[in-house]
Design a protein around this motif. Structure first.
Motif, short mmCIF file in Angstrom:
data_model
loop_
_atom_site.label_atom_id
_atom_site.label_comp_id
_atom_site.label_asym_id
_atom_site.label_seq_id
_atom_site.Cartn_x
_atom_site.Cartn_y
_atom_site.Cartn_z
N UNK A 142 38.45 63.76 22.46
CA UNK A 142 38.36 62.59 23.37
C UNK A 142 39.87 62.14 23.80
N UNK A 143 39.99 61.75 25.24
CA UNK A 143 41.05 61.46 25.82
C UNK A 143 40.83 60.11 27.05
N UNK A 144 41.86 59.38 26.72
CA UNK A 144 41.66 58.25 27.66
C UNK A 144 42.00 58.65 29.11
N UNK A 145 41.18 58.67 30.18
CA UNK A 145 41.26 59.07 31.45
C UNK A 145 42.02 58.09 32.40
N UNK A 146 41.66 56.81 32.11
CA UNK A 146 42.10 55.98 32.87
C UNK A 146 42.20 54.45 32.01
N UNK A 147 43.09 53.41 32.52
CA UNK A 147 43.04 52.39 31.77
C UNK A 147 43.05 51.27 32.98
N UNK A 148 42.67 50.04 32.72
CA UNK A 148 42.46 49.16 33.66
C UNK A 148 43.04 47.72 33.01
N UNK A 149 43.54 46.91 33.69
CA UNK A 149 43.88 45.54 33.24
C UNK A 149 42.81 44.32 33.75
N UNK A 150 42.42 43.99 32.54
CA UNK A 150 41.15 42.96 32.92
C UNK A 150 41.85 41.36 32.62
N UNK A 151 40.98 40.50 33.43
CA UNK A 151 41.87 39.26 33.29
C UNK A 151 41.49 38.44 31.74
N UNK A 152 40.67 39.33 31.00
CA UNK A 152 40.73 38.93 29.51
C UNK A 152 40.19 39.70 28.68
N UNK A 153 40.24 39.57 27.48
CA UNK A 153 39.92 40.41 26.46
C UNK A 153 38.43 40.92 26.68
N UNK A 154 38.12 42.08 26.36
CA UNK A 154 36.90 42.61 26.67
C UNK A 154 35.96 42.85 25.39
N UNK A 155 34.52 42.77 25.49
CA UNK A 155 33.87 43.05 24.18
C UNK A 155 32.66 43.79 24.68
N UNK A 156 31.95 43.80 25.56
CA UNK A 156 30.76 44.38 26.07
C UNK A 156 31.11 44.89 27.52
N UNK A 157 30.38 46.09 27.84
CA UNK A 157 30.30 46.50 29.23
C UNK A 157 29.20 47.36 29.40
N UNK A 158 28.98 47.46 30.87
CA UNK A 158 27.81 48.34 31.05
C UNK A 158 28.15 48.99 32.56
N UNK A 159 28.05 50.05 32.85
CA UNK A 159 28.21 50.87 34.32
C UNK A 159 26.94 50.67 34.98
N UNK A 160 27.09 50.71 36.24
CA UNK A 160 26.10 50.90 37.20
C UNK A 160 25.72 52.24 37.21
N UNK A 161 24.34 52.42 37.54
CA UNK A 161 23.90 53.99 37.70
C UNK A 161 24.72 54.66 38.22
N UNK A 162 25.33 54.28 39.60
CA UNK A 162 26.13 55.23 40.30
C UNK A 162 27.63 55.61 39.85
N UNK A 163 27.91 54.98 38.75
CA UNK A 163 29.23 55.08 38.16
C UNK A 163 30.40 54.53 38.87
N UNK A 164 30.12 53.45 39.91
CA UNK A 164 31.16 52.94 40.72
C UNK A 164 31.83 51.79 40.36
N UNK A 165 30.70 50.96 39.24
CA UNK A 165 31.29 49.83 39.01
C UNK A 165 30.85 49.49 37.58
#
Length: 108
Positions: free
Chosen positions: A1-24
């Motif tokens: 496994x490799x990290x492809x991208x990193x993003x800076x978020x406004x707060x610490x994150x716990x949960x996430x879900x992607x849209x079906x098209x993978x854009x959001x």
């Protein structure tokens, strides 16, 4: 496994879900991870432009599901509230109130 991208978020994150098209990516924090001054929110990350929008919520998301059309997400706040997040309008509304403490959600 490799990290492809990193993003800076406004707060610490716990949960996430992607849209079906993978854009959001819809991201939520967790109260014990967030500074006391931060308000509960969902962060909407456009994975192409890297733009992050913040949508205030009435509580911290424990589970996030994105609807198949990719326009709305549902968040279980753990307090019993299920919130519908309209990603285009940048708004959220409570759509159901269940027994507090339920920590899960599934879609079919």
């Amino acid at each position: 496994l490799a990290v492809a991208e990193t993003y800076t978020m406004p707060g610490l994150t716990y949960v996430s879900a992607a849209t079906p098209d993978g854009k959001t990516l819809v991201v939520g924090g967790r109260p014990e991870l967030e500074p006391a001054a931060r308000k509960p929110a969902a962060y909407i990350l456009d994975l192409r432009s890297r733009e992050v929008r913040t949508i205030p919520l009435p509580g911290w998301p424990r589970v996030i599901l994105v609807e198949p059309a990719g326009e709305r997400a549902l968040a279980n706040l753990g307090s019993g509230q299920i919130v519908s997040i309209d990603m285009d309008k940048g708004s959220a509304e409570t759509v159901a109130t269940l027994e507090p403490g339920l920590d899960g959600m599934a879609a079919r």
